[in-house]
Design a protein around this motif. Structure first.
Motif: not given
Ligand SMILES: Nc1ncnc2c1ncn2[C@@H]1O[C@H](COP(=O)(O)OP(=O)(O)OP(=O)(O)O)[C@@H](O)[C@H]1O
Ligand SMILES: [Mg+2]
Lengths: 319, 294, 234
Positions: A316, A318, C37-38, C40-42, C83, C160
């Motif tokens: 990821r 940044r 933090g669910a 979704k993005t991951t 995003e 989003e």
């Molecule tokens: N680069 C990273 N390294 C380690 N952990 C991460 C990283 N990016 C996200 N996480 C963790 O993985 C989990 C899921 O993150 P993600 O970004 O997928 O959530 P999300 O559902 O997209 O949330 P949001 O609605 O805030 O965008 C979170 O607990 C976050 O802290």
């Protein structure tokens, strides 16, 4: 646990000392002294680079300053211990003064900035002290390796003691917090800047000891040689090869470097540099724990600490 | 006295052009790959030797061999990327810059040692039939072979800007340097961009090397000095524009030569380094304010 | 068209997606909803090949995407708008659209697509010479969508799209998403605006703590008491 490896390294050196002195083999003695000087310098770099995570490329300035002051005072008639003490104090002060602006630079900007500083100091030293510095005849008459030998050993023990103390103290712990994540350190109430500055000054003071040992040991050299970037490079090389951020790393790396260089074919000097350069690259890319981690694994211990320098990271970006 | 000053202004500008040329390549690899290649000066050194041996062994004029030097070192750049820097770029930006610094530092040691081994430690200069030619304006000597360095720098900057702003590839390159993740999501093959940008960076260093061995001299140990010059220029100019980088190079050359008139020749390098530290202290967080070529 | 099965993703040792399965049918809008933090993005990043999958499969039109580099996934027609500010700030509006059509497939149809995009977003045509950095938040999102359309997507993934936009602009964006679907592009989106997302979505999944906990058509989920309690009845 990891202290044991460090003490083993020291023990190994002690054995070299004993063997060297009893055998009286000049070549072996020289190697041992060189190893101890480099190990002291590497240990001092490791305090700043390994513990506090600040990659300095200007470390030679402190080594050189230590050598210069010690040598000038000593050959000027001062008692040697007094010369060393003066050198340590002056260098630490210089580090304090220089550290305040330099440590405002972060990460590689600190590396580049210190490199520029080191080169500038090197050139200036060459301009100010162009003549060769040789031991005068009366000193030379009574010169043998015993003095430098024990001084270098003392310097190394001091360097290791400082490192051990740092590993256990709040100060050292704070440095490591800074290394891992400056923002997080700040958030937990660690004063980032003063921890960096402390690492910078302590590291410079210990580097001075290495410089003093060099000044004591060397029969003749151009004063600016002690300021040469080569010293920084060797220290960085040795720390990474040995294992950055560990106590044993700088020791193992130095032994490996000096002995390895000695064992290599001497008809092609460049071969050594190529070998260590490549080894360094391989360590940075593939074995961020260095030799001490490898040794730890061999001894059946789980890997020691991972370095601040590498860690598999998510894709990821940044930026 | 004013004659001397005028002469050193001219020499400074000419040398500064080469500084700019070296810095162009460094800015490219730094800006696009976020890789700090401290072996950039060693690539310059290799390019210089390439031109030198092409001249001595095959009688190739350094301007004729320029494309050859470019192509060979482009290939070498691809090789370096595939063998080394590819692994560095796998990590996130922060780790990436630190590791690239270390890896390229190891590379610099290796290249320098190999150069001593194979090319000897002697200083080399290409001396062509026209090497001593110069024209004189108001009794100021302008050596042709040094003027060439400045001209090549200016041409390189304009070509680069043209590619960055007028071609689709150049736009993709700027996009990648802004954010490689988003570039990948746009359908850009980021690794390919990296590879080409790094190779061009190496080739630019080599071209500068050609000019150095023609107008000045090369030896195995010149690398670090040139890397520092390039770094200084990039810090002065930022990564914003290629033209800006050449201008900053010329400025550095000027400052150096004026300082050697006023302070003394042995301190010209020191002046540049101190100037560098001062500028850096105004940008303690570095020069990523704007992306390359933007 | 897109079938994700048993997807697991981890950051180093930290696993955040635990066996997620979902599908997107042709010409449909699918929403993935869930708290911060669910994962979704991951999940989306793993689908795009930007994060390695520990396990599971991602098939698009029957072809396995896992293992393909991101740019090839884009070339297959799966295009994601990440995003926030997905356009390149250092490029002009026109340049953004031009690099948007970077894959060979998209390049071949560059002129027509560009005309279409300018038709959907006349505002972008007006600002084509402007730097993307000077656009307003809504315009930026339009540019992000326009740029994604330039890649000729068959499946458009949005993370989003409404984030940080004013309510009226959000209405606009959802309207555009409908229009895009009507032009034959399937849509997968992650949203926090649950109500509005359920309204436009043909099918939706709820993702919590890295796992799918509920799914159904937009209307089914709107009627689901658990969903109402957790997401709608604030
Ligand atoms: N680069 C990273 N390294 C380690 N952990 C991460 C990283 N990016 C996200 N996480 C963790 O993985 C989990 C899921 O993150 P993600 O970004 O997928 O959530 P999300 O559902 O997209 O949330 P949001 O609605 O805030 O965008 C979170 O607990 C976050 O802290
Ligand atoms: Mg998210």
């Amino acid at each position: 646990m990891r202290e044991r490896a460090a003490w083993m390294g020291l023990l190994l050196l002690g054995a070299m000392v004993a063997v060297g002195l009893s055998v009286g083999n000049q070549h072996f003695l020289t190697l041992t002294i060189q190893t101890m000087i480099l190990a002291t310098l590497a240990t001092s770099w490791n305090i700043l680079g390994g513990f506090a995570g600040q990659i300095s490329l200007g470390h030679s300035a402190f080594f050189g300053l230590g050598a210069l002051i010690t040598r000038e005072l000593w050959l000027g008639g001062q008692a040697f211990p007094l010369a060393v003490m003066t050198a340590v104090i002056v260098t630490a002060l210089a580090a304090f003064v220089v550290g305040i602006p330099m440590l405002r630079f972060r990460d590689i900007y600190f590396a580049i900035g210190t490199l520029a500083l080191g080169v500038a100091v090197y050139i200036t030293a060459g301009n100010l002290w162009p003549g060769i510095s040789s031991l005068p005849a009366e000193v030379l008459r009574s010169y043998d390796f015993t003095g430098p030998y024990f001084f270098a050993l003392g310097a190394l023990v001091a360097a290791v003691c400082v490192s051990v103390w740092l590993e256990r103290s709040r100060l050292g712990l704070g440095m490591m917090t800074v290394r891992e994540d400056e923002e997080a350190a700040k958030a937990t109430g660690v004063d980032v800047f003063s921890h960096k500055l402390a690492a910078f000054v302590i590291s410079a003071a210990v580097a001075t000891l290495a410089g003093s040992a060099f000044a004591y040991f060397s029969v003749s050299y151009y004063p600016n040689f002690a300021f040469s970037v080569i010293w920084t490079f060797e220290a960085v090389l040795v720390v990474f090869i040995g294992g950055i951020g560990t106590l044993a790393g700088p020791l193992l790396g130095s032994i490996f470097f000096i002995l390895g260089r000695d064992l290599m074919p001497t008809d092609v000097d460049e071969f050594q540099v190529v070998f260590f350069g490549l080894l360094f690259i391989v360590v940075v890319l593939l074995f961020p724990g260095g030799l001490s981690q490898a040794a730890g694994r061999l001894l059946g211990r789980a890997g020691e600490r991972s370095t601040a320098t590498d860690r598999p990271t998510a894709a990821r970006g940044r930026s | 006295m004013s004659q001397l000053i005028a002469q050193s202004i001219v020499s400074g500008v000419l040398l500064g052009g080469v500084y700019g040329l070296v810095a162009l390549g460094l800015a490219l690899s730094f800006g696009v790959l976020r890789v700090l290649n401290v072996a950039h000066g060693e690539l310059l050194m290799l390019g210089g030797y390439l031109a030198f041996f092409a001249f001595r062994e095959w009688g190739l004029d350094p301007f004729v061999s320029l494309p050859l030097v470019f192509v060979v070192m482009f290939g070498f750049g691809v090789l370096l990327y595939l063998c080394l820097f590819r692994f560095v770029t796998r990590t996130e930006t922060h780790t990436r810059i630190k590791n690239s610094l270390l890896v390229s530092f190891g590379l610099a040691l290796v290249l320098q040692a190999l150069a001593v081994r194979f090319f000897t430690a002697d200083e080399r200069t290409i001396s062509t039939a026209y090497s001593s030619e110069a024209f004189t304006i108001w009794s100021i000597r302008v050596p042709m072979v040094r003027l060439a360095g400045l001209v090549v720098a200016i041409v390189a900057a304009f070509v680069l800007e043209w590619v960055l702003h007028r071609t689709r590839f150049g736009k993709a390159l700027r996009a990648t340097s802004e954010d490689w993740t988003r570039a990948a999501l746009t359908g850009i093959d980021v690794r390919r961009i990296y590879q080409i940008a790094f190779a061009v960076s190496a080739a630019l260093a080599a071209i500068a090397g050609s000019m150095v061995s023609l107008g000045y001299s090369v030896s195995p140990s010149i690398g670090l000095g040139w890397t520092l010059k390039a770094l200084i220029v990039v810090v002065l100019a930022g990564l914003g524009s290629m033209r800006g980088i050449v201008v900053a190079g010329v400025a550095l050359g000027l400052v150096e030569s004026l300082s050697s008139v006023w302070i003394g020749g042995q301190y010209r390098e020191v002046t540049a380094l101190v100037l560098f530290l001062i500028v850096l202290s105004f940008r303690p967080l570095g020069f990523f304010g704007r992306a390359a070529g933007a | 068209m897109l079938e994700v099965e048993g997807l697991e993703v981890a950051y180093g040792d930290l696993q955040v997606v635990w066996g997620v399965s979902f599908r997107v049918d042709r010409d449909s809008i699918v929403a993935i909803l869930g708290p911060n933090g669910a994962g979704k993005t991951t999940t989306l990043l793993a689908v795009m090949g930007l994060l390695p999958a520990k396990a599971g499969s991602v098939r698009f039109e029957g072809e396995e995407l896992i293992g393909l580099p991101t740019h090839q996934i884009v070339d297959r027609g799966v295009v994601m708008i990440p995003e926030e500010r997905a356009a390149f700030q250092s490029l002009t509006v026109a340049e953004n659209l031009e690099v948007g059509a970077y894959t060979p497939r998209a390049r071949a149809e560059y002129e027509e697509t560009l005309a279409e995009v300018y038709e959907i977003f006349p505002r972008l045509a007006e600002r084509r010479k402007q730097s993307a950095a000077t656009l307003s938040g809504g315009e930026r999102q339009m540019l992000a969508i326009g740029k994604a359309l330039m890649a000729r997507p068959r499946l458009l993934i949005l993370d989003e799209p409404s984030l940080g936009l004013a309510p009226i602009v959000v209405e606009d964006i959802f309207g555009v998403i409908r229009r895009i679907r009507d032009r034959g592009v399937s849509v997968l989106m992650v949203e926090q605006h649950v109500e509005m997302a359920l309204e436009v979505a043909d099918h939706a999944y709820i993702l919590e703590m890295g796992a799918i906990v509920a799914q159904g058509t937009g209307m089914e989920l709107e009627a689901d008491p658990r969903v109402q309690e957790a997401y709608l009845s604030l």
